[in-house]
Design a protein around this motif. Structure first.
Motif, PDB file in Angstrom:
ATOM      1  N   LEU A   1       0.831  -1.205   0.000  1.00  0.00           N
ATOM      2  CA  LEU A   1       0.000   0.000   0.000  1.00  0.00           C
ATOM      3  C   LEU A   1       0.862   1.250   0.000  1.00  0.00           C
ATOM      4  O   LEU A   1       0.626   2.188  -0.783  1.00  0.00           O
ATOM      5  N   CYS A   2       1.868   1.283   0.858  1.00  0.00           N
ATOM      6  CA  CYS A   2       2.744   2.456   0.926  1.00  0.00           C
ATOM      7  C   CYS A   2       3.544   2.623  -0.359  1.00  0.00           C
ATOM      8  O   CYS A   2       3.763   3.752  -0.812  1.00  0.00           O
ATOM      9  N   PHE A   3       3.962   1.519  -0.936  1.00  0.00           N
ATOM     10  CA  PHE A   3       4.672   1.593  -2.210  1.00  0.00           C
ATOM     11  C   PHE A   3       3.799   2.270  -3.269  1.00  0.00           C
ATOM     12  O   PHE A   3       4.248   3.178  -3.977  1.00  0.00           O
ATOM     13  N   GLY A   4       2.547   1.830  -3.364  1.00  0.00           N
ATOM     14  CA  GLY A   4       1.643   2.442  -4.329  1.00  0.00           C
ATOM     15  C   GLY A   4       1.367   3.896  -4.033  1.00  0.00           C
ATOM     16  O   GLY A   4       1.300   4.734  -4.941  1.00  0.00           O
ATOM     17  N   LEU A   5       1.204   4.225  -2.748  1.00  0.00           N
ATOM     18  CA  LEU A   5       0.976   5.617  -2.361  1.00  0.00           C
ATOM     19  C   LEU A   5       2.148   6.505  -2.760  1.00  0.00           C
ATOM     20  O   LEU A   5       1.960   7.582  -3.338  1.00  0.00           O
ATOM     21  N   PHE A   6       3.351   6.067  -2.439  1.00  0.00           N
ATOM     22  CA  PHE A   6       4.525   6.878  -2.747  1.00  0.00           C
ATOM     23  C   PHE A   6       4.719   7.017  -4.251  1.00  0.00           C
ATOM     24  O   PHE A   6       5.114   8.082  -4.737  1.00  0.00           O
TER      25      PHE A   6
ATOM     26  N   LEU B   1      -1.098   6.961   5.540  1.00  0.00           N
ATOM     27  CA  LEU B   1       0.194   6.546   6.079  1.00  0.00           C
ATOM     28  C   LEU B   1       0.149   6.448   7.594  1.00  0.00           C
ATOM     29  O   LEU B   1       0.745   5.536   8.192  1.00  0.00           O
ATOM     30  N   PHE B   2      -0.563   7.370   8.224  1.00  0.00           N
ATOM     31  CA  PHE B   2      -0.711   7.311   9.685  1.00  0.00           C
ATOM     32  C   PHE B   2      -1.420   6.020  10.094  1.00  0.00           C
ATOM     33  O   PHE B   2      -0.988   5.319  11.015  1.00  0.00           O
ATOM     34  N   GLY B   3      -2.512   5.685   9.391  1.00  0.00           N
ATOM     35  CA  GLY B   3      -3.210   4.434   9.685  1.00  0.00           C
ATOM     36  C   GLY B   3      -2.346   3.221   9.417  1.00  0.00           C
ATOM     37  O   GLY B   3      -2.384   2.239  10.176  1.00  0.00           O
ATOM     38  N   SER B   4      -1.540   3.278   8.358  1.00  0.00           N
ATOM     39  CA  SER B   4      -0.641   2.162   8.058  1.00  0.00           C
ATOM     40  C   SER B   4       0.403   1.996   9.153  1.00  0.00           C
ATOM     41  O   SER B   4       0.744   0.873   9.542  1.00  0.00           O
TER      42      SER B   4
ATOM     43  N   LEU C   1       7.071  10.569   7.710  1.00  0.00           N
ATOM     44  CA  LEU C   1       7.707  10.169   6.466  1.00  0.00           C
ATOM     45  C   LEU C   1       6.945  10.718   5.267  1.00  0.00           C
ATOM     46  O   LEU C   1       7.534  11.204   4.300  1.00  0.00           O
ATOM     47  N   GLY C   2       5.617  10.669   5.352  1.00  0.00           N
ATOM     48  CA  GLY C   2       4.801  11.225   4.287  1.00  0.00           C
ATOM     49  C   GLY C   2       4.983  12.724   4.132  1.00  0.00           C
ATOM     50  O   GLY C   2       5.042  13.248   3.016  1.00  0.00           O
TER      51      GLY C   2
ATOM     52  N   MET D   1       7.269  17.272   1.189  1.00  0.00           N
ATOM     53  CA  MET D   1       8.134  18.443   1.136  1.00  0.00           C
ATOM     54  C   MET D   1       9.195  18.290   0.047  1.00  0.00           C
ATOM     55  O   MET D   1       9.520  19.246  -0.664  1.00  0.00           O
ATOM     56  N   ALA D   2       9.725  17.076  -0.087  1.00  0.00           N
ATOM     57  CA  ALA D   2      10.727  16.824  -1.120  1.00  0.00           C
ATOM     58  C   ALA D   2      10.125  16.994  -2.506  1.00  0.00           C
ATOM     59  O   ALA D   2      10.751  17.576  -3.404  1.00  0.00           O
ATOM     60  N   ILE D   3       8.885  16.512  -2.672  1.00  0.00           N
ATOM     61  CA  ILE D   3       8.211  16.639  -3.969  1.00  0.00           C
ATOM     62  C   ILE D   3       7.974  18.115  -4.292  1.00  0.00           C
ATOM     63  O   ILE D   3       8.192  18.573  -5.428  1.00  0.00           O
TER      64      ILE D   3
END
Length: 226
Positions: A28-33, A188-191, A213-214, A219-221
Motif C-alpha cells: 500500500l505504501c509503495f503504491g501511495l509513494f 500513512l498514519f493508519g498504516s 515520512l509522508g 516536502m521533497a516533492i
C-alpha cells in the motif's frame, strides 16, 4: 527455506503467507509513494483544462504498470525460494552421510537461528526429510500464489485513488493537491498504526513516524517542483 519449513512434505512445495500485515502495508505504501511522486511531478508541468483528469489517468497508468511488475516479480521470487527449499530437501534426502545432511541444514539456517538449534535437533529434521516418499522434482506454482499476486496488483492499483482521485473531484488543481497530500498522510498514519500494533513498537509512535515520512516526502516533492 528454514529447517522448520522443511519438516513436513507439504511445506516444501508451498509458500509462507506473503500477504500478512507487513506485506499489505508495504504494498500500500509503495503504491501511495509512487502515485504521490508521479502526481507531484506531473502537476508541475500540467496546466489548463482537463489537467486534473490527465494527472489521474497518468498516475493510474503508472500504478497499473508498477502493480503488474510487482505481482510478476512476486511470482518469480516465490518460485525461486521454493526451488531453493526443494533443492535443499532433495540434497538432504539423497545424502548418504547423515552428518553431511545435518551440515546442509545448518548452512541453510539464518545466522541468528543457527546457534539456537543443536545438531541433534537437525538430525531429527534430516531423518524426517529423508523419509518423505514423494518429493516433487521441480518447484511449481500453486493457485494461492496467483491469488496473492492478484492481491498485490490490486493493492498497488487501489492506492492510486486516494492520491489521484481528488484531481477529478476538484477542478482547482492546488486544492486537489492539498486534499491528495492530506489523504496520503492520513493513510500513512493508519498504516503506521497497523505496523506498530503488529510489531509491538507502539501504535501511535509508528503512526506518527509514517505520517512524518509522508510529510518529508511531500516536502521533497514540493521542493522538486511538485
Amino acid at each position: 527455506m528454514y529447517a522448520i519449513g522443511l519438516m513436513d512434505q507439504g511445506n516444501i512445495d508451498t509458500r509462507e503467507p506473503v500477504l500478512d500485515i507487513v506485506d499489505r502495508v508495504s504494498e500500500l505504501c509503495f503504491g501511495l509513494f509512487m502515485a504521490l511522486t508521479f502526481v507531484g511531478a506531473v502537476s508541475a508541468v500540467t496546466a489548463g483544462e482537463g489537467a486534473g483528469r490527465k494527472m489521474f489517468y497518468t498516475a493510474l497508468g503508472c500504478n497499473l504498470a508498477w502493480g503488474l511488475a510487482d505481482a510478476v516479480m512476486f511470482l518469480v521470487r516465490t518460485l525461486t525460494n521454493r526451488g531453493r527449499r526443494l533443492r535443499l530437501a532433495l540434497t538432504v534426502r539423497h545424502e548418504p552421510d547423515a552428518a553431511a545432511g545435518v551440515r546442509a541444514l545448518r548452512d541453510a539456517l539464518p545466522r541468528w537461528v543457527a546457534p539456537l538449534i543443536a545438531d541433534t535437533e537437525l538430525e531429527l529434521i534430516r531423518a524426517r526429510i529423508a523419509a518423505i516418499p514423494d518429493l516433487p522434482q521441480r518447484p511449481r506454482f500453486l493457485r494461492a500464489d496467483m491469488v496473492a499476486a492478484a492481491a498485490i496488483f490490486l493493492i498497488v492499483v487501489s492506492s492510486t485513488f486516494p492520491v489521484a482521485l481528488p484531481f477529478v473531484v476538484f477542478s482547482h488543481v492546488p486544492t486537489a493537491l492539498i486534499v491528495s497530500r492530506a489523504l496520503t498522510i492520513v493513510i500513512l498514519f493508519g498504516s503506521g498504526i497497523a505496523l506498530g500494533r503488529h510489531s509491538g513498537f507502539g501504535e501511535w509512535k509508528a503512526g506518527l513516524a509514517m505520517a512524518a515520512l509522508g510529510v518529508l516526502l511531500t516536502m521533497a516533492i514540493i521542493a522538486l517542483g511538485g
